[in-house]
Design an enzyme around this catalytic site. Structure first.
Site, PDB file in Angstrom:
ATOM      1  N   ARG A  10      70.249  -0.127  51.165  1.00 41.66           N
ATOM      2  CA  ARG A  10      70.987   1.100  50.822  1.00 41.66           C
ATOM      3  C   ARG A  10      72.499   0.893  50.961  1.00 41.66           C
ATOM      4  NH1 ARG A  10      67.273   5.362  50.522  1.00 41.66           N
ATOM      5  NH2 ARG A  10      65.544   5.286  51.990  1.00 41.66           N
ATOM      6  N   PHE A  21      63.555  -2.009  38.617  1.00 42.27           N
ATOM      7  CA  PHE A  21      63.587  -1.531  39.993  1.00 42.27           C
ATOM      8  C   PHE A  21      64.928  -1.938  40.598  1.00 42.27           C
ATOM      9  CE2 PHE A  21      62.960  -1.344  44.506  1.00 42.27           C
ATOM     10  CZ  PHE A  21      62.389  -0.090  44.623  1.00 42.27           C
ATOM     11  N   GLU A  75      71.654  13.554  42.850  1.00 40.08           N
ATOM     12  CA  GLU A  75      70.524  12.632  43.016  1.00 40.08           C
ATOM     13  C   GLU A  75      70.965  11.183  42.822  1.00 40.08           C
ATOM     14  OE1 GLU A  75      67.745  11.987  44.020  1.00 40.08           O
ATOM     15  OE2 GLU A  75      66.222  13.486  43.623  1.00 40.08           O
ATOM     16  N   ASP A  76      70.228  10.275  43.420  1.00 42.89           N
ATOM     17  CA  ASP A  76      70.483   8.851  43.215  1.00 42.89           C
ATOM     18  C   ASP A  76      69.921   8.397  41.873  1.00 42.89           C
ATOM     19  OD1 ASP A  76      67.851   9.219  44.070  1.00 42.89           O
ATOM     20  OD2 ASP A  76      67.905   7.647  45.596  1.00 42.89           O
ATOM     21  N   ASP A  95      63.563   9.191  37.825  1.00 42.07           N
ATOM     22  CA  ASP A  95      62.626   8.229  37.261  1.00 42.07           C
ATOM     23  C   ASP A  95      61.533   9.021  36.524  1.00 42.07           C
ATOM     24  OD1 ASP A  95      61.356   5.798  36.821  1.00 42.07           O
ATOM     25  OD2 ASP A  95      60.589   5.602  38.849  1.00 42.07           O
TER      26      ASP A  95
HETATM   27  P1  IMP Z   1      60.826  10.151  40.532  1.00 35.91           P
HETATM   28  O1  IMP Z   1      60.220  11.232  41.368  1.00 35.91           O
HETATM   29  O2  IMP Z   1      59.803   9.264  39.908  1.00 35.91           O
HETATM   30  O3  IMP Z   1      61.835  10.652  39.526  1.00 35.91           O
HETATM   31  O4  IMP Z   1      61.543   9.160  41.494  1.00 35.91           O
HETATM   32  C1  IMP Z   1      62.701   9.446  42.126  1.00 35.91           C
HETATM   33  C2  IMP Z   1      62.757   8.769  43.462  1.00 35.91           C
HETATM   34  O5  IMP Z   1      62.013   7.542  43.506  1.00 35.91           O
HETATM   35  C3  IMP Z   1      64.178   8.404  43.740  1.00 35.91           C
HETATM   36  O6  IMP Z   1      64.853   9.447  44.398  1.00 35.91           O
HETATM   37  C4  IMP Z   1      64.044   7.137  44.547  1.00 35.91           C
HETATM   38  O7  IMP Z   1      63.896   7.469  45.914  1.00 35.91           O
HETATM   39  C5  IMP Z   1      62.773   6.506  44.044  1.00 35.91           C
HETATM   40  N1  IMP Z   1      63.040   5.501  42.986  1.00 35.91           N
HETATM   41  C6  IMP Z   1      62.781   5.604  41.663  1.00 35.91           C
HETATM   42  N2  IMP Z   1      63.164   4.499  41.009  1.00 35.91           N
HETATM   43  C7  IMP Z   1      63.701   3.678  41.944  1.00 35.91           C
HETATM   44  C8  IMP Z   1      64.300   2.362  41.882  1.00 35.91           C
HETATM   45  O8  IMP Z   1      64.435   1.719  40.836  1.00 35.91           O
HETATM   46  N3  IMP Z   1      64.732   1.855  43.066  1.00 35.91           N
HETATM   47  C9  IMP Z   1      64.623   2.510  44.246  1.00 35.91           C
HETATM   48  N4  IMP Z   1      64.085   3.750  44.346  1.00 35.91           N
HETATM   49  C10 IMP Z   1      63.625   4.313  43.197  1.00 35.91           C
HETATM   50 MG    MG Z   2      65.450   9.866  46.264  1.00 38.10          MG
END
Ligand code: IMP
Ligand code: MG
Length: 176
Positions: free
Chosen positions: A164, A151, A97-98, A101
């Site tokens: 990206r 962010f 995963e990138d 959050d």
């Molecule tokens: P989660 O479902 O809230 O854990 O969010 C995960 C997804 O939200 C990641 O795979 C990203 O695509 C996006 N995301 C969360 N935080 C960031 C950020 O700081 N920058 C860009 N994308 C984010």
């Molecule tokens: Mg993602």
């Protein structure tokens, strides 16, 4: 409004940590075949650098999902935008995963992957924002960098699909 990006993690820091993390995770998989699953699109940059540190057999597959975050997370309401190519049954899977959050995306992905009956599943994320976690009991086995609630963009991460391609991770801010 102008979009300004300040460097948070430089290209050199990324390279050093990803090399180190790749070697560490390689230990786990050196004697078994692993299917690395990158969650599109953000994890692609990380996967390509990370996978280069592996010395065993590595297969790569890609998954894109969208979930309905409004509903309860146990509803199983997952829309698969791009499904996996491989049958995961009995396989060793590493989800790449990138960023994690709230954990909702990862939870969705893990639910789908686990339904395919792999032998085991581990998770490796480049970035972790633990302060924002909503989904509890989510195991993230390997983390590149733990960051504050910022962010970030670059190295796979986007703002409105842009940035990206940056070779570093930056923090976005707006200026008039
Ligand atoms: P989660 O479902 O809230 O854990 O969010 C995960 C997804 O939200 C990641 O795979 C990203 O695509 C996006 N995301 C969360 N935080 C960031 C950020 O700081 N920058 C860009 N994308 C984010
Ligand atoms: Mg993602």
């Amino acid at each position: 409004m102008k979009e300004i990006i300040d460097v948070l993690i430089s290209k050199e820091e990324l390279h050093r940590r990803i090399t180190e993390l790749g070697k560490e995770v390689n230990e786990e998989y050196k004697d078994k075949e692993v299917i690395m699953i990158a969650v599109l699109k953000g994890a692609v940059m990380f996967l390509t650098d990370f996978a280069k540190e592996f010395t065993g057999d590595v297969l790569m597959d890609f998954l894109a999902v969208s979930s309905y975050h409004g509903g309860t997370h146990s509803s199983g309401n997952v829309r698969v935008l791009k499904d996996l190519e491989y049958d995961l049954e009995g396989k060793h899977v590493l989800v790449v995963e990138d960023i994690v959050d709230t954990g909702r995306s990862l939870e969705t992905v893990l639910r789908l992957i686990n339904s395919r009956k792999p032998a085991d599943v581990k998770v490796c994320t480049l970035l972790d924002k633990p302060s924002q976690r909503i989904i509890e009991n989510l195991t993230v086995d390997y983390v590149g960098f733990t960051i504050e609630n910022l962010f970030v963009v670059g190295y796979g991460l986007d703002y409105e699909e842009k940035y990206r391609n940056l070779d570093y991770v930056g923090v976005m801010r707006f200026e008039d």
